[in-house]
Scaffold this motif. Structure first.
Motif, short mmCIF file in Angstrom:
data_model
loop_
_atom_site.label_atom_id
_atom_site.label_comp_id
_atom_site.label_asym_id
_atom_site.label_seq_id
_atom_site.Cartn_x
_atom_site.Cartn_y
_atom_site.Cartn_z
N ILE C 78 0.82 -1.22 0.00
CA ILE C 78 0.00 0.00 0.00
C ILE C 78 0.85 1.26 0.00
O ILE C 78 0.33 2.35 -0.16
N GLY C 79 2.14 1.15 0.19
CA GLY C 79 3.01 2.32 0.21
C GLY C 79 3.11 2.90 1.61
O GLY C 79 2.36 2.52 2.51
N PRO C 80 4.03 3.85 1.78
CA PRO C 80 4.33 4.38 3.12
C PRO C 80 3.28 5.40 3.56
O PRO C 80 3.55 6.60 3.60
N VAL C 81 2.07 4.92 3.87
CA VAL C 81 0.98 5.86 4.15
C VAL C 81 0.74 6.14 5.62
O VAL C 81 -0.30 6.67 5.98
N GLY C 82 1.61 5.74 6.49
CA GLY C 82 1.40 6.11 7.89
C GLY C 82 1.53 4.93 8.81
O GLY C 82 1.87 3.83 8.40
N LEU C 83 1.18 5.17 10.07
CA LEU C 83 1.52 4.22 11.10
C LEU C 83 0.47 3.15 11.32
O LEU C 83 -0.42 3.31 12.14
N ALA C 84 0.55 2.07 10.59
CA ALA C 84 -0.31 0.93 10.90
C ALA C 84 0.12 0.35 12.24
O ALA C 84 1.30 0.35 12.57
N VAL C 85 -0.84 -0.12 13.03
CA VAL C 85 -0.48 -0.73 14.32
C VAL C 85 -1.06 -2.14 14.45
O VAL C 85 -2.17 -2.41 13.99
N THR C 86 -0.29 -3.00 15.08
CA THR C 86 -0.72 -4.37 15.32
C THR C 86 -1.83 -4.37 16.35
O THR C 86 -1.70 -3.76 17.41
N THR C 87 -2.95 -5.04 16.05
CA THR C 87 -4.01 -5.13 17.04
C THR C 87 -4.11 -6.53 17.62
O THR C 87 -4.61 -6.73 18.71
N ASN C 88 -3.65 -7.52 16.86
CA ASN C 88 -3.87 -8.90 17.25
C ASN C 88 -2.76 -9.75 16.70
O ASN C 88 -2.32 -9.55 15.57
N LEU C 89 -2.31 -10.71 17.49
CA LEU C 89 -1.19 -11.55 17.05
C LEU C 89 -1.34 -12.92 17.70
O LEU C 89 -1.39 -13.02 18.92
N ALA C 90 -1.45 -13.96 16.88
CA ALA C 90 -1.64 -15.31 17.42
C ALA C 90 -0.50 -16.21 16.95
O ALA C 90 -0.30 -16.39 15.75
N PHE C 91 0.22 -16.75 17.91
CA PHE C 91 1.42 -17.53 17.67
C PHE C 91 1.16 -19.00 17.95
O PHE C 91 0.61 -19.35 19.00
N LYS C 110 -5.83 -10.68 3.73
CA LYS C 110 -6.76 -9.61 3.42
C LYS C 110 -6.03 -8.28 3.53
O LYS C 110 -5.25 -8.08 4.46
N LEU C 111 -6.27 -7.40 2.59
CA LEU C 111 -5.69 -6.07 2.66
C LEU C 111 -6.83 -5.09 2.39
O LEU C 111 -7.09 -4.72 1.25
N GLY C 112 -7.55 -4.77 3.47
CA GLY C 112 -8.70 -3.88 3.35
C GLY C 112 -8.32 -2.44 3.62
O GLY C 112 -7.15 -2.12 3.81
N LYS C 113 -9.33 -1.58 3.62
CA LYS C 113 -9.06 -0.16 3.86
C LYS C 113 -8.72 0.09 5.33
O LYS C 113 -7.96 0.98 5.66
N PRO C 128 11.58 -27.66 5.42
CA PRO C 128 10.35 -27.04 4.92
C PRO C 128 9.27 -26.92 5.99
O PRO C 128 8.25 -26.27 5.78
N ASP C 129 9.47 -27.58 7.14
CA ASP C 129 8.46 -27.55 8.19
C ASP C 129 8.62 -26.30 9.04
O ASP C 129 9.68 -26.07 9.62
N PRO C 130 7.58 -25.49 9.16
CA PRO C 130 7.71 -24.24 9.92
C PRO C 130 7.99 -24.51 11.40
O PRO C 130 7.48 -25.47 11.96
N ILE C 131 8.82 -23.65 12.01
CA ILE C 131 9.02 -23.77 13.46
C ILE C 131 7.93 -23.01 14.21
O ILE C 131 7.66 -23.28 15.37
N ALA C 132 7.30 -22.06 13.53
CA ALA C 132 6.19 -21.34 14.16
C ALA C 132 5.27 -20.81 13.07
O ALA C 132 5.71 -20.57 11.93
N HIS C 133 4.01 -20.66 13.41
CA HIS C 133 3.02 -20.10 12.50
C HIS C 133 2.32 -18.96 13.23
O HIS C 133 1.96 -19.10 14.40
N VAL C 134 2.13 -17.87 12.53
CA VAL C 134 1.60 -16.66 13.16
C VAL C 134 0.48 -16.10 12.28
O VAL C 134 0.61 -16.08 11.06
N THR C 135 -0.61 -15.68 12.90
CA THR C 135 -1.56 -14.82 12.19
C THR C 135 -1.66 -13.51 12.93
O THR C 135 -1.56 -13.47 14.16
N SER C 136 -1.85 -12.44 12.20
CA SER C 136 -1.83 -11.14 12.84
C SER C 136 -2.68 -10.15 12.07
O SER C 136 -2.87 -10.27 10.86
N THR C 137 -3.22 -9.18 12.81
CA THR C 137 -4.04 -8.13 12.21
C THR C 137 -3.42 -6.77 12.48
O THR C 137 -2.99 -6.49 13.59
N TYR C 138 -3.35 -5.96 11.45
CA TYR C 138 -2.93 -4.57 11.58
C TYR C 138 -4.14 -3.67 11.33
O TYR C 138 -4.94 -3.95 10.44
N SER C 139 -4.23 -2.63 12.13
CA SER C 139 -5.23 -1.60 11.89
C SER C 139 -4.57 -0.49 11.08
O SER C 139 -3.50 -0.01 11.43
#
Lengths: 143, 143, 143, 143
Positions: C78-91, C110-113, C128-139
């Motif tokens: 999306i380009g350098p449009v400002g400070l996205a912040v992490t709201t959620n992180l699941a490890f 997903k890359l929404g507005k 090839p086997d991951p040592i960790a899997h993460v899902t995360s949401t940025y606002s």
């Protein structure tokens, strides 16, 4: 951060009745027990149709209950301002529920302009130990 | 880490039929499409009873589907060794599903002696973009 | 849903260098390996200061790496449009990493507005086997 | 389900000192404030090296604190029986922390033979509103 809810328990229940009659599909199961500052409590009546073999309440029935309780907490505290949607839901299943009603207690951890985050403890029978713990995020549309 | 599954698609389907007839409660909705090394795919037929108003498939119906798919992947890869139970389930809701079947694709990230961890992408219609992403952990009982 | 990134690998790296010099605190560890349509890959060089006793890379070092990779994927797309912040992180921690670099591969689900959701696989050495899997949401802030 | 802890606050602190001296790397930051039945509280002293630009405490520093607090709660309640490992960690970032100590309060939701599940609220300064909420699962090895 907590202030008084803007809707009463009865107002929330009437709103759900009007807008989401389908939650009573198959018979009345859900009852809003209480709403408070950043909190809500909903009861799921014990009924065969929420069961899996062995008499355990199904995961999806628990999920529907937790999700509804968070929605009730948001609704009571911001009013009926539109369609908030669940974006994230994290479940920890802790214990096997017994053959009794489920009580779902929600506390809002954050109620922002764009996001609401809450936690829910699901309780079975008279035990104080939760059978499941849920955290969830709702996205609140621009008004 | 991947090796061949120990059960075929047909064997898994027959096992579910025998042990969990209740998943077909209300009519046949679920079909095991494929099992593979550390993977499985299950289809949920589009049907009114999984809907919320507006034609959207309900969150609990998606949860049941994702949970079943992970269970199928475990079963196919370790065999029918007993009652694995879900301990953790994290849902990200990404898009509104359309009025069509849901395809649920599971990849096991880890299949250990005590814990199995998997991710599931839920797909709607012909779009490659998942409508929901799920990670989940099953606890595998000592044999 | 995928389109070409709006920043190149080199542009992202220069941006991070300028805006977040502190990620190189204690020596250069992170390198942006690639950016692509809704994806990014970042390498963490193996170094003693990210270790716990026994030679294992620490959980917080993994978290920093996963979070950075998701940020790089968003930035590039999306380009350098400002400070996205992490709201959620699941490890999910899956395996013990070895004594080697970590590769962090992010795919945006997903890359929404308002919200971006991504998953990250952390890979160690040549497995090839991951040592960790993460899902995360940025606002993503309103521009 | 709660019974008295089997280790005192001082015993837990002495154990950490002996077994995990690296948590004090760079100076003493962590102090075990209290242990109780299925609970623990740990303080992170405000210090520049945990900061990001703008004076915010970094996500990885919060993660390390939450993870340590859960470990302390388990240790105090089952004793020093071996190397429990984190399998799952779900973070909700709620508010920007201020320039002050962080207090990390853990409650164990379940303390089973194989798995322990806990939730952690991170508090900043004197505000009762958590800046982050964490749920996490530890796998407990067979003794």
């Amino acid at each position: 951060m907590a202030t008084l809810p803007v809707m009463t328990r009865a107002e929330v229940e009437a709103f759900l009745e009007r807008e989401f009659p389908q939650i009573h599909h198959g018979g009345r199961s859900y009852a809003v027990e209480a709403v408070g500052p950043l909190s809500a409590c909903v009861r799921l009546a014990y009924h065969e149709r929420h069961l899996r073999p062995g008499g355990t309440i199904s995961g999806p029935a628990m999920m529907a209950l937790a999700d509804l309780t968070l929605y009730v907490a948001i609704l009571a505290n911001i009013g009926p301002v539109g369609l908030a949607v669940t974006t994230n839901l994290a479940f920890n299943f802790l214990r096997k529920p017994g053959r009794s009603d489920l009580l779902s207690e929600c506390r809002l951890l954050k109620l922002g302009k764009r996001l609401a985050v809450g936690e829910v403890n699901l309780l079975s029978g008279s035990s104080p130990d939760p059978i499941a713990h849920v955290t969830s995020t709702y996205s609140i549309p621009n008004v």
